[in-house]
Structure formats: C-alpha cells, structure tokens
Design a protein around this motif. Structure first.
Motif: not given
Length: 358
Positions: A178-206
C-alpha cells in the motif's frame, strides 16, 4: 712712334678644333644619348617590374599565411567536433598511475595539498594501490563507482535478489504494501512524478537485472572490461541503472521498516536511519534524501551503508582528507557478512569518489 709690346700672360691665341662640329662626332654623341636614355628607360621598366613582382609576392605570402591560419583553425574545429562526435565519453576513465595523478592534482605547499600527497603515498606504498580510475564528477558518482566495480568484477546477484523477481518490486510496494506515496518518486534531475512512475521504475529495474545477469555470466575479465567501457559511455542507460539502484535502496528501507513495526530485530544502521527526523519512515527518506540523489546531491554516509547492505557488498572507502585518523579507512556497512565481496573507493571530500586499482 714706338710700338707697344703686350705682356706674354695676356697673349692668347684661339685655335678651333678641326673635328668639332663634324657629322661623325654628332652621330656618336647622338648614339650615346639614345643608348643612355634607352638604358635609363629599361632600368625604370625593370625596376618597376621587380617592385611589382615583389609586391605581388608579399601580397601572395600574406594571403597564403592568412589562408593557412584560417584552414588551421577550421581543421582544429573539425577534429574536435569529430572527436566529440565519435569518441566514447567514458564516465569511468582508464587507469592512471596513482602518484602521477596526485602530483598533477595536488601541487603547491598548502596544508591540504601536503596532506593529500601524504595520503596518496600511504595508499601507494603501504596499501599497494598503484593506479586510480577517475570517475565522472556528478551527483551519481558514488553509485557509478560501486556499480562499475560490481560489473567489472562479474559479481553475482545478492542472495535476496535471487529469491525475488526484482522487476516486480515497484508493483509489490504499491499493491502488497500500500505504498501509494511512491508516485512521488523523482528520477534525479528529471524530477518526474506521476501515475507512470511504476512503468519507468520497472524499465529501470529490468535494465539493471538484464545487465547484471549478462556481466555476471562473463568469465573473461578483459571482455567484461570492454563491455563496461561501452555501457559506461551511454549516459541514458547509465542513469536508468542508477535510478534502479536508488529504488533498490528504497525497497530495502521499506522492507526493514515493516520488520521494525513488527518488533523484529533490524540492523543498527537502519535504527540510526529511522532515528533522524528527516528519515523517520520510508516516505520521508525518499522525499528528503533519495529524490535529491542525482539532482542536487550525491549519497551521504548513511546512504552508503544502505547501498552496501542492499547490494550485499562491503564498500571500503579510503577518505584521504581524514589521513592520520581512525576515519581514514571506513567500511559500509561496518559489520558485513563474511561472505560478502569487497569493493574499494577513494574520496578526497566525501562527495566525489574514484576507483583505486590494486
């Protein structure tokens, strides 16, 4: 009537040259005059031609000199452009002699320069570190230094990663914990947050999983080195890998926090982490510390502990500015498990790191 006698000195008899005024003499004089005028005219013409030729030669030399300078500047620009275009921009440079690097970087007789020279001599003579690889100075350099050594040494996955599919960890944090707050994760200088954060994180981890699997499966040291040079010259792929490492750290912090809530024994470094007001839980740790890594700051010492714990490696750091003190050589974490592999870093200020080569 007497005759007057003229003095001898007053007596002058005028006699005319018999050849004067004759046609032959006039002809010689005329030819002499014409020849003199012709020679004078020829000299003036020749002198003018020579001066014109000299002027033309000087102008030509000046023109070719300017042309040579212009072409030299253009050639230099094109050489630099082609080098920037086609040369790999390695973020981890080739090995250089340790003492030569020190002599180049720390000249002068200031107290700090003297301290650094003594620290480098300690590494060279007593710690048997002969070379150093310079690492690109940015806010990812600690992550870069650690990951480069993991890949170049062909280290295997941490034990906990072998038991879990790390590609599914972003969704696990959201749906299982239930960590909904992870949508506030920021990708360094890109500072991207939003509903697609899981997709971006998945690609990075993959990407991290794929690259780590590939490097750990290569037995030839030189081949791993060549592949590292290729990977660590691709900034886009690099940053994805570093963001994956940041997320792995966040996942471990979240896991240990859940264990702490159930009264389980947790490592002392995490007790220290959660005792700080700015990192009392995973959300505050992410917002106040992790999101800034790669953007405005690098890893702090407590972050280095978490990184070593998450990757199950013993990170030994030579802190040169702490030479002649107990903090000159530190390990993250301080009490790693015996079977964890060891990698080494050196730093002059706890902000930027380089890779020592034994």
């Amino acid at each position: 009537m007497p005759t007057t006698a003229w003095p001898a000195n007053r007596c002058h008899v005028y006699t005319r040259d018999p050849n004067w005024g004759t046609p032959g003499n006039d002809q010689v004089h005329a030819w002499t005059l014409v020849t003199s005028q012709a020679l004078d005219t020829a000299w003036r013409i020749a002198k003018g031609s020579v001066m014109l030729a000299v002027s033309f030669l000087v102008a030509a030399l000046c023109y070719f000199k300017r042309l040579h300078l212009y072409l030299g500047r253009r050639l230099k620009w094109w050489i630099g452009y082609l080098q920037r275009k086609f040369k790999r921009n390695l973020s981890v440079e080739a090995e250089v002699d340790l003492l030569s690097y020190c002599a180049r970087e720390w000249k002068g007789e200031t107290p700090r320069a003297k301290l650094m020279r003594k620290a480098y001599e300690e590494l060279f003579w007593r710690r048997h570190i002969k070379c150093v690889r310079q690492v690109k100075r940015d806010n990812y350099d600690a992550l870069r230094s650690v990951l480069f050594q993991i890949f170049s040494q062909g280290l295997s996955f941490p034990s906990w990663m072998k038991e879990k599919d790390i590609v599914k960890l972003p969704e696990k944090l959201l749906f299982s914990q239930g960590c909904n707050w992870i949508q506030q994760y920021s990708f360094g200088p890109e500072k991207y947050t939003g509903s697609n954060v899981f997709g971006k994180l998945r690609k990075c981890v993959e990407l991290l999983k794929t690259q780590w699997t590939e490097f750990s499966g290569i037995k030839d040291y030189h081949k791993r080195g060549s592949m590292c040079n290729i990977l660590f010259s691709n900034a886009i792929l690099e940053y994805k890998l570093y963001e994956a490492l940041k997320f792995i750290m966040l996942y471990q912090v979240t896991e240990v926090y859940e264990q702490m809530k159930t009264k389980k024994v947790i490592p002392s470094l995490f007790r220290l982490l959660f005792s700080r007001e700015t990192s009392c839980d995973p959300l505050s740790f992410m917002m106040n510390h992790l999101n800034s890594v790669g953007d405005t700051c690098g890893l702090e010492q407590i972050d280095m502990f978490i990184l070593g714990y998450s990757l199950e490696v013993k990170i030994k750091v030579f802190r040169l500015f702490k030479f002649n003190s107990r903090d000159f050589e530190v390990c993250y974490p301080e009490e790693p498990l015996r079977e964890w592999p060891e990698i080494s870093l050196l730093t002059e200020n706890d902000r930027h790191y380089h890779i020592p080569v034994f």
